[in-house]
Scaffold this active site. Structure first.
Site, PDB file in Angstrom:
ATOM      1  N   ALA A   3       0.833  -1.201   0.000  1.00 17.13           N
ATOM      2  CA  ALA A   3       0.000   0.000   0.000  1.00 17.13           C
ATOM      3  C   ALA A   3       0.865   1.248   0.000  1.00 17.13           C
ATOM      4  CB  ALA A   3      -0.928   0.000   1.209  1.00 17.13           C
ATOM      5  N   THR A   4       2.042   1.185   0.633  1.00 18.13           N
ATOM      6  CA  THR A   4       2.953   2.333   0.636  1.00 18.13           C
ATOM      7  C   THR A   4       3.354   2.690  -0.789  1.00 18.13           C
ATOM      8  OG1 THR A   4       3.804   1.820   2.843  1.00 18.13           O
ATOM      9  CG2 THR A   4       5.200   3.162   1.419  1.00 18.13           C
ATOM     10  N   ASN A  37      -5.451   3.995  11.250  1.00 20.08           N
ATOM     11  CA  ASN A  37      -4.788   2.756  11.659  1.00 20.08           C
ATOM     12  C   ASN A  37      -4.475   2.703  13.146  1.00 20.08           C
ATOM     13  OD1 ASN A  37      -2.792   4.833  10.868  1.00 20.08           O
ATOM     14  ND2 ASN A  37      -1.293   3.321  11.536  1.00 20.08           N
ATOM     15  N   GLN A  63      -7.137   0.153   6.209  1.00 19.47           N
ATOM     16  CA  GLN A  63      -7.785  -0.387   7.408  1.00 19.47           C
ATOM     17  C   GLN A  63      -9.295  -0.536   7.255  1.00 19.47           C
ATOM     18  OE1 GLN A  63      -6.171  -1.522  10.027  1.00 19.47           O
ATOM     19  NE2 GLN A  63      -4.121  -0.763   9.557  1.00 19.47           N
ATOM     20  N   SER A  93      -4.059  -2.951   0.884  1.00 20.87           N
ATOM     21  CA  SER A  93      -2.993  -3.899   1.200  1.00 20.87           C
ATOM     22  C   SER A  93      -3.581  -5.262   1.525  1.00 20.87           C
ATOM     23  CB  SER A  93      -2.181  -3.388   2.393  1.00 20.87           C
ATOM     24  OG  SER A  93      -1.176  -4.305   2.757  1.00 20.87           O
ATOM     25  N   HIS A 135      -2.207  -7.848   3.247  1.00 19.89           N
ATOM     26  CA  HIS A 135      -1.928  -8.483   4.533  1.00 19.89           C
ATOM     27  C   HIS A 135      -2.759  -7.911   5.678  1.00 19.89           C
ATOM     28  CE1 HIS A 135       0.796  -5.655   6.826  1.00 19.89           C
ATOM     29  NE2 HIS A 135       0.922  -5.126   5.624  1.00 19.89           N
ATOM     30  N   THR A 157       7.630  -7.954 -12.821  1.00 15.35           N
ATOM     31  CA  THR A 157       6.880  -9.202 -12.964  1.00 15.35           C
ATOM     32  C   THR A 157       5.971  -9.426 -11.759  1.00 15.35           C
ATOM     33  OG1 THR A 157       8.698 -10.183 -14.227  1.00 15.35           O
ATOM     34  CG2 THR A 157       7.086 -11.695 -13.266  1.00 15.35           C
ATOM     35  N   CYS A 187       4.519   0.534  11.929  1.00 16.32           N
ATOM     36  CA  CYS A 187       5.508   1.145  11.055  1.00 16.32           C
ATOM     37  C   CYS A 187       6.380   2.152  11.790  1.00 16.32           C
ATOM     38  CB  CYS A 187       4.807   1.842   9.889  1.00 16.32           C
ATOM     39  SG  CYS A 187       3.766   0.730   8.925  1.00 16.32           S
TER      40      CYS A 187
END
Length: 371
Positions: free
Chosen positions: A72-73, A152, A180, A197, A199, A235, A317
């Protein structure tokens, strides 16, 4: 063998769903084709990528395109590139809410070296932005407004649809970090870009995406072979894409049951932590994120004392930086209050016993501190 701690840090990351693991295994073990190759193995992999793209897109607005990224960053960095088209038309201002994730804040601030003015806009003591104040700040020079859907650290939900209307009224674009909120709350229909994201929704690490509304020009962030519509070269991993897609489909299938489950866990936690104070709005928030404080405690010591529970003092983070939470500071909390705050994140694979046992361990350690 040491027992795994009770996991209550689902804002930092989520466990991989068993169904996601199962769908990824064949692409890791057997189906090794490059999805950008023209032969049958490549076409098979490419088809899996496109199925995943459709699955992730099902929970996003219509009328846009989904670009897979490494995180996402990366998606946020890519999205801010839309500012350049505005700059060419005399728009050299970016507005970001003070409580945004570091991926948004720091990316926006990097644009000060590229001829932009960046305004960190304040939020109230409840973590919610004042629409009147924000409306006054957005002007004809504004290229992009960035606001997170679900915070978050404290779980508050910003009025993103209303913010989008204010941005569009002045001709600015709306970039939304929905990491989130995706798979948990409805995504606002009229935003221009959304970063997500895998995860955070029981999918694999190492893959994110940027949803971009049709007609918005993005310069490439990564140059190379021209994959992902010529905007994001590199890829793609069919395994990661397939895992992301399955995780998104599970969120859609389990939307109601997940919400009911998280609600029950949150209710139990509010009872168990009744002596604590909630940071941020208690009404405009995602209940699976509980950020609370208890006056007079040292959270660093608390986390050391309670090794049997995995919880957090803020964003994963920023947890190693040693800096106090900028989100809690934006609410007007004093340094001592920030240092007495913890974040508990509830997920699909937690149960009521987790909440009961975690609260017992945490509250006992707190009382030992306060003696």
């Amino acid at each position: 063998m040491a027992k795994d701690p009770i996991y209550l840090d689902n804002q930092a990351t989520t466990p991989l769903a068993p169904e996601v693991f199962d769908v990824m295994v064949p692409w890791l073990r057997d189906n090794f084709g490059n999805p950008h190759s023209a032969h049958i193995l490549g076409r098979k992999a490419a088809a899996a990528v496109e199925v995943a793209r459709e699955q992730v897109g099902e929970l996003l607005p219509k009328g846009g395109d989904l670009l897979f990224t490494g995180s996402a960053t990366e998606a946020i960095n890519l999205g801010f590139g839309a500012s350049y088209a505005g700059q060419a038309a005399g728009r050299n201002k970016i507005i970001v809410l003070e409580s945004e994730h570091a991926a948004v804040r720091d990316t926006a601030l990097s644009y000060t070296k590229r001829g932009f003015t960046v305004e960190m806009h304040p939020v109230g003591s409840d973590g919610i932005v004042s629409l009147d104040q924000l409306s006054a700040a957005i002007d004809d020079k504004t290229a992009i407004v960035a606001a997170m859907l679900v915070n978050n650290e404290i779980g508050v939900i910003q009025p993103v649809e209303a913010i989008t209307e204010l941005a569009h009224r002045k001709g600015a674009l709306m970039l939304c970090d929905v990491v989130q909120g995706y798979g948990r709350v409805a995504i606002p229909e009229h935003i221009d870009m959304a970063a997500i994201s895998a995860h955070k929704i029981y999918g694999p690490k190492g893959i994110g995406a940027l949803w971009v509304r049709d007609g918005i020009a993005l310069p490439p962030l990564i140059h190379g072979g021209g994959q992902e519509r010529g905007i994001r070269s590199g890829t793609l991993s069919p395994a990661l894409c397939a895992g992301f897609g399955r995780a998104a489909a599970l969120c859609q299938d389990r939307w109601d049951s997940d919400a009911a489950h998280i609600g029950a866990l949150a209710d139990k936690a509010m009872d168990c932590f009744a002596d604590w104070t909630v940071n941020g709005s208690t009404s405009h928030r995602y209940v699976g994120n509980l950020n609370i404080r208890r006056e007079g405690i040292d959270v660093a010591r608390l986390m050391s004392d309670v090794r049997s529970v995995a919880f957090s003092a803020g964003s994963a983070c920023a947890s190693g930086s040693g800096r106090p939470s900028h989100v809690l500071a934006a609410l007007g909390l004093e340094p001592a209050q920030i240092k007495s705050s913890i974040r508990l994140g509830f997920g699909r694979y937690n149960d009521l016993k987790d909440i009961e046992m975690a609260s017992k361990f945490i509250n006992e350690a707190v009382e030992a501190q306060l003696v």
